[in-house]
Write an enzyme that holds these catalytic residues in place. Structure first.
Site, PDB file in Angstrom:
ATOM      1  N   TYR A  20       0.832  -1.219   0.000  1.00  0.00           N
ATOM      2  CA  TYR A  20       0.000   0.000   0.000  1.00  0.00           C
ATOM      3  C   TYR A  20       0.862   1.262   0.000  1.00  0.00           C
ATOM      4  CZ  TYR A  20      -4.316  -2.590   0.463  1.00  0.00           C
ATOM      5  OH  TYR A  20      -5.393  -3.407   0.204  1.00  0.00           O
ATOM      6  N   TYR A 147     -14.256  -4.901   3.520  1.00  0.00           N
ATOM      7  CA  TYR A 147     -12.874  -5.261   3.177  1.00  0.00           C
ATOM      8  C   TYR A 147     -12.563  -6.576   3.870  1.00  0.00           C
ATOM      9  CZ  TYR A 147      -7.841  -5.414   2.761  1.00  0.00           C
ATOM     10  OH  TYR A 147      -6.557  -5.825   2.475  1.00  0.00           O
ATOM     11  N   ASP A 241     -16.368 -12.162   9.780  1.00  0.00           N
ATOM     12  CA  ASP A 241     -14.938 -11.893   9.617  1.00  0.00           C
ATOM     13  C   ASP A 241     -14.498 -11.002  10.782  1.00  0.00           C
ATOM     14  OD1 ASP A 241     -12.411 -11.073   8.981  1.00  0.00           O
ATOM     15  OD2 ASP A 241     -12.889 -10.375   6.950  1.00  0.00           O
ATOM     16  N   LYS A 270      -4.705 -10.820  12.753  1.00  0.00           N
ATOM     17  CA  LYS A 270      -4.260  -9.579  13.378  1.00  0.00           C
ATOM     18  C   LYS A 270      -3.891  -9.760  14.856  1.00  0.00           C
ATOM     19  CE  LYS A 270      -6.170  -6.296  10.104  1.00  0.00           C
ATOM     20  NZ  LYS A 270      -4.961  -5.721   9.525  1.00  0.00           N
TER      21      LYS A 270
END
Ligand code: PLP
Length: 427
Positions: A20, A147, A241, A270
């Protein structure tokens, strides 16, 4: 600039391709030497408050000693072993510990490497599950503005946007429900209509529970989540999610708890290792797992990664889970209150359109420039914040603060006042 800083920067400039990142534009990546608690330290000795938990992974704080020790001890015992045909204590114990804290009914843990692969596994499990039940269901249903990651399946179920545009023709078809943060009842009504007309084609509905994260930290009501889940019961599979929301980010350990729901599949990554090592996990109900169990090898779940069930990552996960105790819950409640009081002061500024808080996530949308990720104000704010010793990474016109759980009230107030100071500058 110190010698070390110069040498890292020049090696990086010559050889590294960052995620990114537009390498044709400044700034250059900042070399970081070490980190502790909520702070990073650059190679030239500057301290930076990590207001985004290093892309939402650092849970308790950087370099948390209990997790570092658990990884070191595990590394001296068993660093890795193939996870097909073999198993080990950290993976088995972590899977068992997860099933004790996950929403009811999620009994099986499938390990992978990151959030995207956890989502890929969930999608593939859903499609294959229906095949095992003698049905071909090829449709996936997802939320507008969602996302779910950067691999092809995860991109397919993510919102059609800037990130996925170059790959549009290569993504599979997905039916998108209206963004629930705008009008939750419209989202539920659209799902009901879809289930009535094409229910037997739908393999699964996938949602980010309560927070559309990379889509701009847009939040929606627990009643909407509950209604979406209820609509799917006995008709299709429901995937939550929780890659961002898991492990206390929104207050309770999993965001599903706000709505008192249990999905059929739940994805994690994460914060799962406290932010130390890459690990993904997909939790499934016994009903889904049992559909794959057979004496026919063709009914196996043919999915795996070289590092599946890595012992170091699982040991980190176990150590991190043990730290998510009552004291941690109290710290998260305090962070939420600190966000609320700081954002209450910012809410009436003319350049602020909307403020929102859920658990440790505080966010606002700016009312200036073009909407979305390419609004340059986010990069300008990030550059300014660095001069004030704060790491922020706004999503274009959306500014959010999502700090490690060791963060104090004063630090939350300090970060939001840096944002406020920037916004008050004449431009
Ligand atoms: N799912 C959600 C909800 C996410 O927020 C992310 C990453 O931001 C992912 C999946 C993908 O995770 P990863 O970046 O580890 O592939």
């Amino acid at each position: 600039m110190t010698g070390t800083t110069r040498s890292i920067a020049s090696l990086d400039r010559a050889h590294v391709w960052h995620p990114y990142t537009q390498h044709g534009l400044p700034p250059l990546p900042l070399p970081i030497a070490r980190a502790a608690g909520a702070y990073l330290e650059t190679t030239d000795g500057r301290r930076l408050f990590d207001a985004i938990s290093s892309w939402w992974v650092t849970l308790h704080g950087h370099a948390q000693p209990e997790i570092a020790d658990a990884i070191a001890a595990q590394a001296r015992t068993l660093e890795h072993v193939i996870f097909a045909g073999f198993t080990h204590a950290p993976a088995a114990e972590f899977a068992s510990a997860l099933t004790r804290v996950l929403p009811a009914g999620l009994e099986r843990i499938f390990y992978s490497d990151n959030g995207s692969t956890a989502v890929e596994a969930a999608i593939k499990m859903a499609i294959q599950y229906w095949r095992h039940r003698g049905q071909t269901r090829r449709l996936l249903v997802a939320l507008e503005g969602a996302y779910h990651g950067d691999t092809f399946g995860a991109m397919s179920v993510s919102g059609a946007d800037l990130f996925t545009e170059p790959f549009r023709e290569h993504l599979f078809d997905v039916v998108r429900l209206p963004d629930p943060s705008r009008d939750g009842s419209a989202t539920v009504a659209a799902l009901e209509t879809l289930l009535a007309s094409r229910g037997d084609e739908i393999a699964a509905v996938i949602v980010e529970p309560l927070v559309l994260g990379a889509g701009g930290m847009q939040m929606y009501a627990a009643e909407t989540l509950r209604a979406l889940r209820a609509a799917c019961l006995d008709r299709t599979l429901f995937i939550a999610d929780e890659v961002l929301t898991g492990f206390g980010r929104t207050g309770p350990l999993f965001a599903c708890a706000h709505a008192d729901i249990a999905p059929d599949l739940l994805t994690m990554s994460k914060g799962i290792t406290g932010g130390f090592l890459p690990l993904g996990a997909t939790a499934a109900t016994a009903q889904i797992f049992d559909a794959f169990v057979s004496d026919d090898r063709r009914r196996s779940f043919f999915h795996g990664h070289s590092y599946t069930g890595n012992p170091l990552a699982c040991a980190a996960g176990l150590a991190s889970l043990a730290l998510l105790d009552d004291a941690s819950a109290e710290r998260r409640t305090r962070i939420e209150a600190a966000h609320r009081s700081a954002l209450a002061r910012l809410a009436n500024a003319p350049w602020v359109r909307d403020v929102r808080v859920l658990g440790t996530i505080g966010a606002l949308t700016l009312d200036t420039g073009p909407a979305g990720y390419l609004n340059p104000i986010g990069r300008e704010l990030a550059a300014y914040a660095l001069t004030r010793g704060v790491l922020l990474r706004p999503l274009g016109d959306v500014v959010y603060v999502l700090p490690p759980y060791c963060t104090t009230d004063d630090e939350i107030a300090m970060v939001w006042s840096v944002v406020d100071d920037f916004l008050r500058q004449p431009r």
